[in-house]
Design a protein around this motif. Structure first.
Motif, mmCIF file in Angstrom:
data_model
loop_
_atom_site.group_PDB
_atom_site.id
_atom_site.type_symbol
_atom_site.label_atom_id
_atom_site.label_comp_id
_atom_site.label_asym_id
_atom_site.label_seq_id
_atom_site.Cartn_x
_atom_site.Cartn_y
_atom_site.Cartn_z
ATOM 1 N N ASP A 84 55.928 82.666 28.247
ATOM 2 C CA ASP A 84 55.905 82.039 29.055
ATOM 3 C C ASP A 84 55.975 82.412 31.148
ATOM 4 N N VAL A 85 55.619 82.328 31.559
ATOM 5 C CA VAL A 85 55.048 81.862 32.899
ATOM 6 C C VAL A 85 56.394 81.214 33.687
ATOM 7 N N ASN A 86 56.569 80.306 33.072
ATOM 8 C CA ASN A 86 57.967 79.775 32.817
ATOM 9 C C ASN A 86 59.028 80.468 32.675
ATOM 10 N N GLU A 87 58.819 81.217 32.066
ATOM 11 C CA GLU A 87 60.437 82.325 31.461
ATOM 12 C C GLU A 87 60.393 83.459 32.482
ATOM 13 N N ARG A 88 59.425 83.742 32.857
ATOM 14 C CA ARG A 88 59.707 85.181 33.306
ATOM 15 C C ARG A 88 58.896 85.330 34.949
ATOM 16 N N GLU A 89 59.363 86.414 35.225
ATOM 17 C CA GLU A 89 58.751 86.537 37.170
ATOM 18 C C GLU A 89 58.099 87.815 36.995
ATOM 19 N N TYR A 90 56.989 88.348 37.333
ATOM 20 C CA TYR A 90 56.330 89.788 37.279
ATOM 21 C C TYR A 90 55.419 89.782 38.489
ATOM 22 N N ASN A 91 56.414 90.731 39.634
ATOM 23 C CA ASN A 91 56.033 91.163 40.732
ATOM 24 C C ASN A 91 55.244 92.253 40.881
ATOM 25 N N SER A 92 54.650 92.447 41.166
ATOM 26 C CA SER A 92 53.954 94.164 41.948
ATOM 27 C C SER A 92 53.135 93.632 43.713
ATOM 28 N N LEU A 93 53.202 94.953 44.113
ATOM 29 C CA LEU A 93 52.820 94.796 45.317
ATOM 30 C C LEU A 93 53.026 96.732 45.653
ATOM 31 N N SER A 94 51.934 96.952 46.341
ATOM 32 C CA SER A 94 51.500 98.361 46.974
ATOM 33 C C SER A 94 51.561 97.974 48.523
ATOM 34 N N PHE A 95 52.087 99.274 48.983
ATOM 35 C CA PHE A 95 52.406 98.952 50.313
ATOM 36 C C PHE A 95 52.364 100.410 50.817
ATOM 37 N N ASN A 96 52.304 100.863 52.034
ATOM 38 C CA ASN A 96 52.849 102.311 52.859
ATOM 39 C C ASN A 96 53.600 101.601 53.337
ATOM 40 N N ILE A 97 54.499 103.357 53.292
ATOM 41 C CA ILE A 97 56.415 103.611 53.846
ATOM 42 C C ILE A 97 55.986 105.001 54.594
ATOM 43 N N LYS A 98 57.014 104.962 55.800
ATOM 44 C CA LYS A 98 57.438 106.198 56.495
ATOM 45 C C LYS A 98 58.000 106.766 55.361
ATOM 46 N N PHE A 137 59.959 101.242 41.894
ATOM 47 C CA PHE A 137 59.636 101.425 43.319
ATOM 48 C C PHE A 137 59.790 103.245 43.775
ATOM 49 N N PHE A 138 58.230 103.410 43.355
ATOM 50 C CA PHE A 138 57.862 104.697 43.379
ATOM 51 C C PHE A 138 56.838 105.318 43.614
ATOM 52 N N LYS A 139 55.832 106.532 43.997
ATOM 53 C CA LYS A 139 55.129 107.085 44.965
ATOM 54 C C LYS A 139 54.195 106.895 43.953
ATOM 55 N N LEU A 140 52.733 106.307 44.670
ATOM 56 C CA LEU A 140 51.296 106.180 43.917
ATOM 57 C C LEU A 140 50.324 107.290 44.263
ATOM 58 N N ASP A 141 50.803 107.441 45.881
ATOM 59 C CA ASP A 141 49.841 109.044 46.064
ATOM 60 C C ASP A 141 50.504 110.285 46.188
#
Length: 143
Positions: A84-98, A137-141
């Motif tokens: 259930d969403v009240n028992e877990r936390e999932y987040n995902s975000l793609s971003f650019n970094i130097k 935390f890993f590269k996507l490109d």
């Protein structure tokens, strides 16, 4: 699991408490490996952690650690549909970094995990639930 107030150092009990399938042999292998590494010790019928949190060393390549991370990622992928969403936390975000900021970003993530555990980990024999926190935390490109 070991610091939960209801913990029993019995492979069958451990197997029944886990959300993923594992054999009694695998549980015994993990217990023996942790004893060999000095992370836990057996005192009579009890298993005692020698460290509050057991972590691998950062930036040291290890096939065993890679397999563990792969397994936890697969379990997380399955549990997103089961818990259930009240028992877990999932987040995902793609971003650019130097490129020169990658090392600093890794360090900050490690610090965050340590701070998180320090704040939320229950004292031994007071916890009622066991959670897994994965951090990727890993590269996507390709560059």
């Amino acid at each position: 699991l070991m610091e939960r107030k209801d913990f029993r150092a019995e492979p069958k009990w451990i197997q029944e408490k886990l959300v993923f399938k594992t054999s009694i042999n695998e549980i015994n292998e993990v217990i023996n490996r942790l004893i060999e590494l000095g992370s836990i010790e057996k005192k009579g019928k009890k298993l005692i952690k020698n460290k509050r949190a057991i972590q691998n060393k950062a930036d040291i390549p290890s096939a065993g650690v890679k397999r563990f991370h792969e397994r936890m990622a697969k379990i997380a992928a399955q549990e997103v549909f089961k818990q259930d969403v009240n028992e877990r936390e999932y987040n995902s975000l793609s971003f650019n970094i130097k490129k020169e900021k990658v090392s600093e970003a890794k360090l900050r993530l490690r610090e965050f995990i340590q701070d998180f555990i320090s704040e939320f980990q229950a004292n031994p024999d007071e916890s009622e639930l066991t959670y897994q926190i994965n951090n990727q935390f890993f590269k996507l490109d390709k560059n």
